[in-house]
Design a protein around this motif. Structure first.
Motif, mmCIF file in Angstrom:
data_model
loop_
_atom_site.group_PDB
_atom_site.id
_atom_site.type_symbol
_atom_site.label_atom_id
_atom_site.label_comp_id
_atom_site.label_asym_id
_atom_site.label_seq_id
_atom_site.Cartn_x
_atom_site.Cartn_y
_atom_site.Cartn_z
ATOM 1 N N THR A 46 0.869 -1.180 0.000
ATOM 2 C CA THR A 46 0.000 0.000 0.000
ATOM 3 C C THR A 46 0.905 1.229 0.000
ATOM 4 O O THR A 46 2.109 1.133 0.265
ATOM 5 C CB THR A 46 -0.889 0.040 1.257
ATOM 6 N N GLY A 47 0.314 2.383 -0.269
ATOM 7 C CA GLY A 47 1.102 3.602 -0.276
ATOM 8 C C GLY A 47 1.740 3.873 1.073
ATOM 9 O O GLY A 47 2.900 4.303 1.158
ATOM 10 N N THR A 48 0.991 3.599 2.144
ATOM 11 C CA THR A 48 1.504 3.839 3.497
ATOM 12 C C THR A 48 2.705 2.950 3.787
ATOM 13 O O THR A 48 3.733 3.413 4.299
ATOM 14 C CB THR A 48 0.406 3.566 4.548
ATOM 15 N N THR A 49 2.598 1.665 3.436
ATOM 16 C CA THR A 49 3.693 0.724 3.678
ATOM 17 C C THR A 49 4.919 1.084 2.852
ATOM 18 O O THR A 49 6.053 1.032 3.337
ATOM 19 C CB THR A 49 3.260 -0.718 3.338
ATOM 20 N N ALA A 50 4.697 1.472 1.599
ATOM 21 C CA ALA A 50 5.805 1.844 0.728
ATOM 22 C C ALA A 50 6.520 3.079 1.267
ATOM 23 O O ALA A 50 7.755 3.146 1.267
ATOM 24 C CB ALA A 50 5.295 2.112 -0.690
ATOM 25 N N GLU A 107 2.984 16.303 -2.811
ATOM 26 C CA GLU A 107 2.156 15.285 -2.176
ATOM 27 C C GLU A 107 3.008 14.242 -1.467
ATOM 28 O O GLU A 107 2.697 13.821 -0.352
ATOM 29 C CB GLU A 107 1.252 14.621 -3.214
ATOM 30 N N LEU A 108 4.096 13.832 -2.114
ATOM 31 C CA LEU A 108 4.966 12.828 -1.507
ATOM 32 C C LEU A 108 5.706 13.389 -0.292
ATOM 33 O O LEU A 108 5.994 12.653 0.654
ATOM 34 C CB LEU A 108 5.965 12.280 -2.537
ATOM 35 N N THR A 109 6.011 14.684 -0.319
ATOM 36 C CA THR A 109 6.662 15.302 0.833
ATOM 37 C C THR A 109 5.741 15.252 2.047
ATOM 38 O O THR A 109 6.163 14.910 3.160
ATOM 39 C CB THR A 109 7.031 16.766 0.540
ATOM 40 N N LYS A 110 4.465 15.569 1.839
ATOM 41 C CA LYS A 110 3.497 15.518 2.944
ATOM 42 C C LYS A 110 3.351 14.089 3.457
ATOM 43 O O LYS A 110 3.293 13.851 4.671
ATOM 44 C CB LYS A 110 2.151 16.050 2.474
ATOM 45 N N ALA A 111 3.311 13.132 2.534
ATOM 46 C CA ALA A 111 3.158 11.729 2.924
ATOM 47 C C ALA A 111 4.403 11.197 3.610
ATOM 48 O O ALA A 111 4.322 10.322 4.472
ATOM 49 C CB ALA A 111 2.834 10.877 1.700
ATOM 50 N N HIS A 113 6.232 12.804 5.688
ATOM 51 C CA HIS A 113 6.157 13.223 7.084
ATOM 52 C C HIS A 113 4.988 12.563 7.814
ATOM 53 O O HIS A 113 5.030 12.411 9.035
ATOM 54 C CB HIS A 113 6.051 14.747 7.172
ATOM 55 N N ASP A 114 3.972 12.168 7.065
ATOM 56 C CA ASP A 114 2.809 11.515 7.671
ATOM 57 C C ASP A 114 2.283 10.440 6.721
ATOM 58 O O ASP A 114 1.341 10.682 5.960
ATOM 59 C CB ASP A 114 1.718 12.550 7.967
ATOM 60 N N PRO A 115 2.899 9.236 6.746
ATOM 61 C CA PRO A 115 2.502 8.154 5.836
ATOM 62 C C PRO A 115 1.032 7.769 5.944
ATOM 63 O O PRO A 115 0.459 7.226 4.991
ATOM 64 C CB PRO A 115 3.406 6.990 6.260
ATOM 65 N N SER A 116 0.394 8.064 7.078
ATOM 66 C CA SER A 116 -1.015 7.698 7.250
ATOM 67 C C SER A 116 -1.918 8.439 6.268
ATOM 68 O O SER A 116 -3.067 8.044 6.043
ATOM 69 C CB SER A 116 -1.470 7.980 8.694
ATOM 70 N N LEU A 117 -1.407 9.512 5.671
ATOM 71 C CA LEU A 117 -2.188 10.243 4.675
ATOM 72 C C LEU A 117 -2.494 9.377 3.461
ATOM 73 O O LEU A 117 -3.436 9.648 2.714
ATOM 74 C CB LEU A 117 -1.426 11.503 4.222
ATOM 75 N N GLY A 122 -4.316 2.196 -1.448
ATOM 76 C CA GLY A 122 -3.879 0.972 -2.101
ATOM 77 C C GLY A 122 -2.470 1.107 -2.643
ATOM 78 O O GLY A 122 -1.608 1.708 -2.004
ATOM 79 N N ALA A 123 -2.257 0.596 -3.843
ATOM 80 C CA ALA A 123 -0.924 0.654 -4.457
ATOM 81 C C ALA A 123 -0.801 1.816 -5.434
ATOM 82 O O ALA A 123 0.060 1.798 -6.314
ATOM 83 C CB ALA A 123 -0.630 -0.670 -5.167
ATOM 84 N N ALA A 124 -1.645 2.845 -5.271
ATOM 85 C CA ALA A 124 -1.637 3.974 -6.210
ATOM 86 C C ALA A 124 -0.283 4.669 -6.247
ATOM 87 O O ALA A 124 0.171 5.107 -7.304
ATOM 88 C CB ALA A 124 -2.733 4.972 -5.836
ATOM 89 N N LEU A 125 0.367 4.790 -5.090
ATOM 90 C CA LEU A 125 1.674 5.451 -5.036
ATOM 91 C C LEU A 125 2.671 4.774 -5.958
ATOM 92 O O LEU A 125 3.389 5.429 -6.719
ATOM 93 C CB LEU A 125 2.205 5.445 -3.601
ATOM 94 N N ILE A 126 2.706 3.460 -5.903
ATOM 95 C CA ILE A 126 3.641 2.693 -6.728
ATOM 96 C C ILE A 126 3.201 2.702 -8.184
ATOM 97 O O ILE A 126 4.022 2.878 -9.093
ATOM 98 C CB ILE A 126 3.745 1.243 -6.213
ATOM 99 N N ARG A 127 1.909 2.544 -8.402
ATOM 100 C CA ARG A 127 1.389 2.463 -9.759
ATOM 101 C C ARG A 127 1.581 3.759 -10.531
ATOM 102 O O ARG A 127 1.858 3.752 -11.738
ATOM 103 C CB ARG A 127 -0.094 2.090 -9.703
#
Length: 208
Positions: A46-50, A107-111, A113-117, A122-127
Motif C-alpha cells: 500500500t502507499g503507506t507501507t511503501a 504530495e509525496l513530501t506531505k506523505a 512526514h505523515d505516511p497515514s495520509l 492501495g498501491a496507487a503510489l507505486i502504480r
C-alpha cells in the motif's frame, strides 16, 4: 475441472503479482555528494507501507543533515546520463551521481512526514510513479526521489534577533571598558558582519 484449473491459475497469477519485487531509487546528500541508493518494494504494498519503507531506507543511509536544517523535502530528480548506470542490472549501489534537474513532489513530501495520509490509497503510489524504478527510465532519463532538508525559517529569524542582541552587548562592553564609542561601534559592526555572513550561507539553503 477446467473451471477449477482456471481459477487456480488466476489465483496464482494474482499472488505472483502481489509478490513482484522491484527497486525504487532515492538520492541523499552524503558528505556534500549526492548518493543514490535502492529501496526494495513490491507491487502489493500500500502507499503507506511503501512510504514507511522509503523513510526507513532514508534513515538507514545516515544522510548529512546540518544542525539548522529541520524539514525534509522530496523531489523528482533526473540523474545525469553521465553518472546514470547504463546497465540496470548492475549492483553498483550506493554510488555518487550528478543531479541534472529536479522538481518538487509536494504530495509525496506531505506523505513522507505523515505516511497515514496514504491510508486507503492501495498501491496507487507505486502504480503512478513507475519512473523511480531504475529499470524503467522515462524518456531516456533515470529518475530518483531526491530527499533533502531545508533550513528552519524559525532558526533563521532567531539567528537574526540573536545577532542584533549579541552585537549590541559586545559594542556596549567594548565601548564601556575602552571608553571609546568608536571601538564599541566597530566591535558591534564586526559581530554583525560575521553573523550576517553565516546567516547568508544558511539562507542560500532556502533556494537550493
Amino acid at each position: 475441472m477446467a473451471s477449477s484449473s482456471s481459477s487456480s491459475f488466476i489465483g496464482q497469477a494474482l499472488t505472483n503479482s502481489r509478490d513482484h519485487h522491484f527497486d525504487w531509487s532515492i538520492v541523499v546528500l552524503k558528505n556534500g555528494v549526492h548518493t543514490v541508493y535502492n529501496v526494495e518494494l513490491h507491487s502489493g504494498m500500500t502507499g503507506t507501507t511503501a512510504m514507511h519503507a522509503i523513510r526507513k531506507a532514508y534513515k538507514g543511509t545516515k544522510p548529512t543533515i546540518l544542525w539548522f536544517h529541520a524539514r525534509s523535502l522530496l523531489k523528482d530528480a533526473v540523474i545525469s546520463s553521465f553518472t546514470a548506470s547504463p546497465d540496470p542490472e548492475a549492483q553498483d549501489y550506493p554510488r555518487s551521481v550528478i543531479i541534472a534537474s529536479n522538481r518538487p513532489l509536494i504530495e509525496l513530501t506531505k506523505a513522507f512526514h505523515d505516511p497515514s495520509l496514504l491510508a486507503g490509497s492501495g498501491a496507487a503510489l507505486i502504480r503512478e510513479n513507475p519512473q523511480f524504478n531504475p529499470k524503467n527510465p522515462t524518456d531516456g532519463h533515470y529518475h530518483a526521489i531526491l530527499i533533502k532538508t531545508e533550513a528552519s525559517r524559525w532558526l533563521f529569524v532567531v539567528g537574526m534577533a540573536s545577532t542584533i542582541l549579541v552585537a549590541s552587548v559586545i559594542g556596549y562592553v567594548v565601548g564601556h571598558f575602552t571608553r571609546t564609542a568608536i571601538l564599541g561601534v566597530v566591535a558591534g559592526a564586526t559581530t554583525v558582519s560575521v553573523f550576517a555572513f553565516i546567516q547568508a550561507s544558511i539562507g542560500c539553503s532556502f533556494k537550493e
